[in-house]
Design a protein around this motif. Structure first.
Motif, PDB file in Angstrom:
ATOM      1  N   ARG A  29       6.424   6.789   5.461  1.00 18.12           N
ATOM      2  CA  ARG A  29       5.034   6.454   5.806  1.00 18.12           C
ATOM      3  C   ARG A  29       4.129   6.684   4.599  1.00 18.12           C
ATOM      4  O   ARG A  29       4.445   7.452   3.698  1.00 18.12           O
ATOM      5  CB  ARG A  29       4.563   7.301   6.990  1.00 18.12           C
ATOM      6  CG  ARG A  29       5.474   7.232   8.207  1.00 18.12           C
ATOM      7  CD  ARG A  29       4.867   7.968   9.394  1.00 18.12           C
ATOM      8  NE  ARG A  29       4.468   9.321   9.062  1.00 18.12           N
ATOM      9  CZ  ARG A  29       5.273  10.386   9.114  1.00 18.12           C
ATOM     10  NH1 ARG A  29       6.535  10.249   9.484  1.00 18.12           N
ATOM     11  NH2 ARG A  29       4.834  11.587   8.798  1.00 18.12           N
ATOM     12  N   CYS A  30       2.977   6.019   4.624  1.00 21.81           N
ATOM     13  CA  CYS A  30       2.064   6.202   3.496  1.00 21.81           C
ATOM     14  C   CYS A  30       1.409   7.582   3.522  1.00 21.81           C
ATOM     15  O   CYS A  30       0.999   8.090   2.472  1.00 21.81           O
ATOM     16  CB  CYS A  30       1.005   5.097   3.469  1.00 21.81           C
ATOM     17  SG  CYS A  30      -0.071   5.032   4.909  1.00 21.81           S
ATOM     18  N   ASP A  31       1.324   8.234   4.697  1.00 22.19           N
ATOM     19  CA  ASP A  31       0.661   9.542   4.766  1.00 22.19           C
ATOM     20  C   ASP A  31       1.492  10.647   4.133  1.00 22.19           C
ATOM     21  O   ASP A  31       0.954  11.648   3.664  1.00 22.19           O
ATOM     22  CB  ASP A  31       0.357   9.905   6.226  1.00 22.19           C
ATOM     23  CG  ASP A  31       1.630  10.052   7.060  1.00 22.19           C
ATOM     24  OD1 ASP A  31       2.174  11.160   7.154  1.00 22.19           O
ATOM     25  OD2 ASP A  31       2.084   9.033   7.613  1.00 22.19           O
ATOM     26  N   ASN A  32       2.829  10.484   4.110  1.00 20.36           N
ATOM     27  CA  ASN A  32       3.677  11.574   3.598  1.00 20.36           C
ATOM     28  C   ASN A  32       4.322  11.254   2.255  1.00 20.36           C
ATOM     29  O   ASN A  32       5.300  11.881   1.855  1.00 20.36           O
ATOM     30  CB  ASN A  32       4.753  11.941   4.628  1.00 20.36           C
ATOM     31  CG  ASN A  32       5.791  10.827   4.830  1.00 20.36           C
ATOM     32  OD1 ASN A  32       5.712   9.765   4.209  1.00 20.36           O
ATOM     33  ND2 ASN A  32       6.762  11.067   5.690  1.00 20.36           N
ATOM     34  N   ALA A  33       3.780  10.255   1.548  1.00 20.76           N
ATOM     35  CA  ALA A  33       4.358   9.897   0.243  1.00 20.76           C
ATOM     36  C   ALA A  33       4.353  11.087  -0.708  1.00 20.76           C
ATOM     37  O   ALA A  33       5.272  11.249  -1.524  1.00 20.76           O
ATOM     38  CB  ALA A  33       3.594   8.723  -0.364  1.00 20.76           C
ATOM     39  N   ASP A  34       3.322  11.928  -0.622  1.00 21.78           N
ATOM     40  CA  ASP A  34       3.275  13.094  -1.514  1.00 21.78           C
ATOM     41  C   ASP A  34       4.375  14.088  -1.173  1.00 21.78           C
ATOM     42  O   ASP A  34       5.003  14.666  -2.069  1.00 21.78           O
ATOM     43  CB  ASP A  34       1.897  13.762  -1.465  1.00 21.78           C
ATOM     44  CG  ASP A  34       1.474  14.177  -0.065  1.00 21.78           C
ATOM     45  OD1 ASP A  34       2.027  13.648   0.930  1.00 21.78           O
ATOM     46  OD2 ASP A  34       0.553  15.022   0.055  1.00 21.78           O
ATOM     47  N   GLY A  47       0.816  -1.212   0.000  1.00 28.06           N
ATOM     48  CA  GLY A  47       0.000   0.000   0.000  1.00 28.06           C
ATOM     49  C   GLY A  47       0.846   1.257   0.000  1.00 28.06           C
ATOM     50  O   GLY A  47       0.482   2.272  -0.608  1.00 28.06           O
ATOM     51  N   HIS A  48       1.990   1.198   0.695  1.00 28.54           N
ATOM     52  CA  HIS A  48       2.912   2.334   0.679  1.00 28.54           C
ATOM     53  C   HIS A  48       3.375   2.617  -0.756  1.00 28.54           C
ATOM     54  O   HIS A  48       3.427   3.772  -1.192  1.00 28.54           O
ATOM     55  CB  HIS A  48       4.134   2.024   1.546  1.00 28.54           C
ATOM     56  CG  HIS A  48       3.864   1.968   3.012  1.00 28.54           C
ATOM     57  ND1 HIS A  48       3.155   0.942   3.595  1.00 28.54           N
ATOM     58  CD2 HIS A  48       4.216   2.806   4.022  1.00 28.54           C
ATOM     59  CE1 HIS A  48       3.081   1.146   4.897  1.00 28.54           C
ATOM     60  NE2 HIS A  48       3.711   2.269   5.182  1.00 28.54           N
ATOM     61  N   MET A  49       3.699   1.542  -1.490  1.00 28.77           N
ATOM     62  CA  MET A  49       4.197   1.733  -2.856  1.00 28.77           C
ATOM     63  C   MET A  49       3.122   2.299  -3.775  1.00 28.77           C
ATOM     64  O   MET A  49       3.424   3.100  -4.668  1.00 28.77           O
ATOM     65  CB  MET A  49       4.730   0.411  -3.414  1.00 28.77           C
ATOM     66  CG  MET A  49       6.073   0.029  -2.847  1.00 28.77           C
ATOM     67  SD  MET A  49       6.874  -1.310  -3.763  1.00 28.77           S
ATOM     68  CE  MET A  49       5.730  -2.644  -3.442  1.00 28.77           C
ATOM     69  N   VAL A  50       1.868   1.898  -3.574  1.00 27.83           N
ATOM     70  CA  VAL A  50       0.798   2.436  -4.421  1.00 27.83           C
ATOM     71  C   VAL A  50       0.662   3.935  -4.202  1.00 27.83           C
ATOM     72  O   VAL A  50       0.494   4.704  -5.155  1.00 27.83           O
ATOM     73  CB  VAL A  50      -0.535   1.718  -4.145  1.00 27.83           C
ATOM     74  CG1 VAL A  50      -1.648   2.305  -5.014  1.00 27.83           C
ATOM     75  CG2 VAL A  50      -0.413   0.224  -4.419  1.00 27.83           C
ATOM     76  N   ARG A  51       0.749   4.369  -2.955  1.00 29.47           N
ATOM     77  CA  ARG A  51       0.689   5.814  -2.677  1.00 29.47           C
ATOM     78  C   ARG A  51       1.905   6.532  -3.259  1.00 29.47           C
ATOM     79  O   ARG A  51       1.808   7.673  -3.705  1.00 29.47           O
ATOM     80  CB  ARG A  51       0.591   6.064  -1.179  1.00 29.47           C
ATOM     81  CG  ARG A  51      -0.666   5.506  -0.541  1.00 29.47           C
ATOM     82  CD  ARG A  51      -1.179   6.365   0.572  1.00 29.47           C
ATOM     83  NE  ARG A  51      -2.199   7.291   0.111  1.00 29.47           N
ATOM     84  CZ  ARG A  51      -2.609   8.362   0.786  1.00 29.47           C
ATOM     85  NH1 ARG A  51      -2.066   8.655   1.949  1.00 29.47           N
ATOM     86  NH2 ARG A  51      -3.538   9.155   0.285  1.00 29.47           N
ATOM     87  N   GLU A  52       3.067   5.868  -3.268  1.00 31.39           N
ATOM     88  CA  GLU A  52       4.260   6.466  -3.863  1.00 31.39           C
ATOM     89  C   GLU A  52       4.130   6.552  -5.381  1.00 31.39           C
ATOM     90  O   GLU A  52       4.518   7.557  -5.988  1.00 31.39           O
ATOM     91  CB  GLU A  52       5.493   5.650  -3.468  1.00 31.39           C
ATOM     92  CG  GLU A  52       5.833   5.763  -1.995  1.00 31.39           C
ATOM     93  CD  GLU A  52       6.951   4.837  -1.550  1.00 31.39           C
ATOM     94  OE1 GLU A  52       7.414   4.979  -0.401  1.00 31.39           O
ATOM     95  OE2 GLU A  52       7.364   3.964  -2.344  1.00 31.39           O
ATOM     96  N   ILE A  53       3.572   5.506  -5.988  1.00 30.44           N
ATOM     97  CA  ILE A  53       3.306   5.541  -7.431  1.00 30.44           C
ATOM     98  C   ILE A  53       2.416   6.724  -7.753  1.00 30.44           C
ATOM     99  O   ILE A  53       2.653   7.479  -8.707  1.00 30.44           O
ATOM    100  CB  ILE A  53       2.655   4.221  -7.890  1.00 30.44           C
ATOM    101  CG1 ILE A  53       3.663   3.074  -7.821  1.00 30.44           C
ATOM    102  CG2 ILE A  53       2.093   4.349  -9.306  1.00 30.44           C
ATOM    103  CD1 ILE A  53       3.023   1.705  -7.939  1.00 30.44           C
TER     104      ILE A  53
END
Length: 630
Positions: free
Chosen positions: A444-449, A54-60
């Protein structure tokens, strides 16, 4: 003869991201796939995300990729895993409508500029001799299809998934194909071997699908999604479509007895399959044998769509004969009368061991040929998509003569994934977990942006609309933080009070409203809350990242002859020559390389740099390229 800048071979998750990226960066791009209708099809479970994934999807998504948007459009159940733990290991996951997901990918690609989709099978790779640093290698010039057509291209990306020389197994029955009803590809394996590539064989598997209306749901444990779903894409603030439940059941002693009685018919145990499968997603046969002390194993019954009649039995991957699968399924609560629509099966396929690729995903043997996805030994849609996006970007950068995009382990899970593949080549299907990342408190997935959207903007994949959304969020985050620093109660800033464990994001919202600052977006408030909780840990981890970056800054010349570094152990010289690391940091992560080896290499690099800096002329330096320790 057709001519393109970039050819993408394959229409799976890696191929979709590669084509999306290349086309949106302005390259004339062709996707060559067996069937147009199969683009974006989910071969296995109808889900996106999970721990690490899920982290990678948010990074994508933060980089401007496709997967997060399609998931938000077609998800039928969203859950944030690990909510009871800290935000560093929160992981978004979504069940998706399998048919709508593939249609969504196809719709996005149909609207992409510069992209042509060609149905066909690639039978051969076209190359020409290329001289680099005095060595003659190959450079890609295009592909040849099975109908005899030659298609020229400056760069080619292979994303063939499980289709190269693919063989499906269901008991003793074997059939050629990478997915039920879809043909295998044979020419590419032969083409790669003829170019000198080493190939290997891996195995994956899938469970049976059962008829939805044949399940007895009485007594099964429902698994609902989150009341307020969290989108994957940073461009979305909410999920509006209807959510549905999944269901939980378990195997039992009767199930295990059936499996044990027929182990001799299981291809993995009969010797019919000799390749390695994914350790972290074992078949039910493996589970029963390896965990013989466990009285039961959990299964998730996952609908493949809101209106689909198919239910995916997650947790019971198998290649037992179809009739044994029917007997086995009948022992499981809720599935006593379940009708199997599609039996489970295993697939063996060719892959390219990853000591043969660079961190850019370009192959070492053939210039401008890139590999992404399961051909690199990964398992999972998310790992494939992440590689596809990076390969698509770097294929275009190769065209333009731009520096490649190499994402570090300190920047994102995508960087961890690619570094692991290249630096520690796997011998079994690779799956991402949060435990693989040294800096997961930061990643973290929250700060991928915050970590990656500026990079996506610089690359050219983040458009004005997405950039505006990002700037708006960051402006609000900055405003909230400045307000909290200025506001005080009992002499203590609200910023410091926010770090206390008992203070929640709801408390922060209440404070802001009480001080006339209640107009901020929920996501900005949550970001400030998480940043405050992790501030001390991040400061400590930043010091670790700084040390990591110092090693990463020491470059190793590509012409380095490690065999001539006599002060280093033979094993270390062999492994360094095989991997050819770009930096001292990457060299330190190679399995079998110890700190003493790194010290020797660092001394040699320092000596070589000192010699070159004292060369009398640029020409003499160019003519004399010694080994670092010569």
């Amino acid at each position: 003869m057709d001519r393109f800048d970039v050819i993408v071979i394959g229409g799976g998750h890696a191929g979709a991201e590669a084509a999306w990226a290349a086309a949106h960066l302005g390259a004339k791009t062709a996707m060559i796939t067996l069937e147009r209708e199969a683009i974006g099809r989910m071969s296995c479970n109808p889900a996106i995300g999970g721990l690490g994934k899920g982290h990678m999807v948010r990074e994508i998504d933060a980089l401007g990729g496709l997967m997060g948007r399609v998931t938000d459009d077609t998800g039928i159940q969203f859950r944030m895993l690990n909510r009871s733990k800290g935000p560093a290991v929160w992981a978004p996951r979504a069940q998706v409508d399998r048919d709508r997901y593939a249609a969504g990918v196809q719709r996005y690609l149909a609207d992409a500029p510069n992209l042509t989709i060609i149905e066909g099978i690639v039978e051969d790779l076209l190359t020409k001799p290329v001289t680099d640093r005095g060595c003659t290698t190959h450079g890609i010039t295009g592909v040849r299809l099975d109908d005899g057509r030659n298609i020229e291209a400056s760069t080619v990306i292979i994303t063939t998934g499980t289709f190269m020389r693919a063989l499906m197994h269901c008991g003793k029955a074997q059939s050629s194909g990478g997915r039920v009803g879809e043909r295998a590809s044979f020419g590419l394996s032969a083409a790669l071997e003829s170019l000198g590539f080493e190939l290997g064989r891996l195995k994956t598997g899938t469970p049976p699908r059962v008829l939805r209306d044949s399940i007895d749901y009485r007594g099964l444990q429902p698994q609902p999604g989150d009341e307020h779903p969290t989108p994957f894409s940073f461009v979305n603030t909410s999920i509006d479509q209807r959510q549905i439940d999944c269901w939980i059941t378990y195997t039992n002693d009767r199930t295990h007895s059936v499996i044990r009685a027929h182990l001799h018919e299981a291809p993995m145990f009969s010797g019919q399959i000799k390749s390695r499968g994914p350790r972290y997603c074992p078949s039910i046969e493996d589970k029963v044998v390896r965990f013989a002390d466990k009285p039961r194993h959990q299964l998730f019954l996952e609908p493949e769509g809101v209106d689909s009649e198919r239910v995916y039995c997650n947790g019971i991957s198998t290649s037992l004969p179809a009739q044994v699968q029917r007997e086995m399924i009948g022992t499981i609560p809720g599935l006593q009368n379940a009708k199997i629509i599609q039996p489970g099966y295993a697939v063996e396929y060719d892959w390219v061991p990853t000591h043969q690729i660079q961190l850019t995903l370009e192959t070492k043997r053939v210039a401008n040929l890139f590999l992404a996805g399961q051909i690199n030994g990964t398992s999972g849609y998310e790992e494939a998509a992440a590689q596809g996006l990076v390969a698509g970007i770097n294929a275009v950068h190769a065209l333009d003569g731009r520096d490649p995009l190499i994402l570090g382990r300190d920047q994102c899970y995508i960087g961890v994934l690619i570094d692991d593949l290249v630096t520690r080549p796997p011998d079994e299907p690779y799956r991402m977990f949060t435990s693989r990342a040294e800096y997961r408190l930061y990643l973290r997935c929250d700060n991928a942006d915050q970590r990656l959207t500026p990079i996506g903007r610089q690359v050219g994949l983040v458009d004005d609309s997405r950039w505006s959304i990002f700037e708006h969020k960051m402006t609000q985050v900055d405003q909230i933080k400045r307000h909290l620093q200025a506001a005080r109660t009992n002499g203590v800033s609200l910023s410091d009070q926010l770090k206390r464990p008992e203070v929640t994001a709801d408390d922060l919202h209440t404070w802001l409203c009480a001080t006339g600052q209640g107009s901020f977006d929920r996501l900005a408030i949550q970001q400030v809350h998480i940043d405050a909780k992790y501030a001390g840990y991040i400061a400590r981890q930043q010091r670790q990242i700084d040390r990591f970056q110092r090693l990463e800054a020491i470059r190793i010349p590509q012409e380095t002859d490690f065999d001539r570094i006599s002060e280093m152990r033979l094993e270390a010289r062999e492994k360094l020559a095989r991997i050819k690391p770009r930096t001292l940091g990457q060299a330190s992560r190679i399995s079998g390389i110890n700190p003493a080896d790194i010290t020797v290499l660092w001394v040699c690099l320092s000596r070589a740099k000192h010699r070159l800096s004292h060369s009398t002329t640029a020409s003499s330096a160019a003519q004399h390229k010694p080994s670092p320790c010569e």
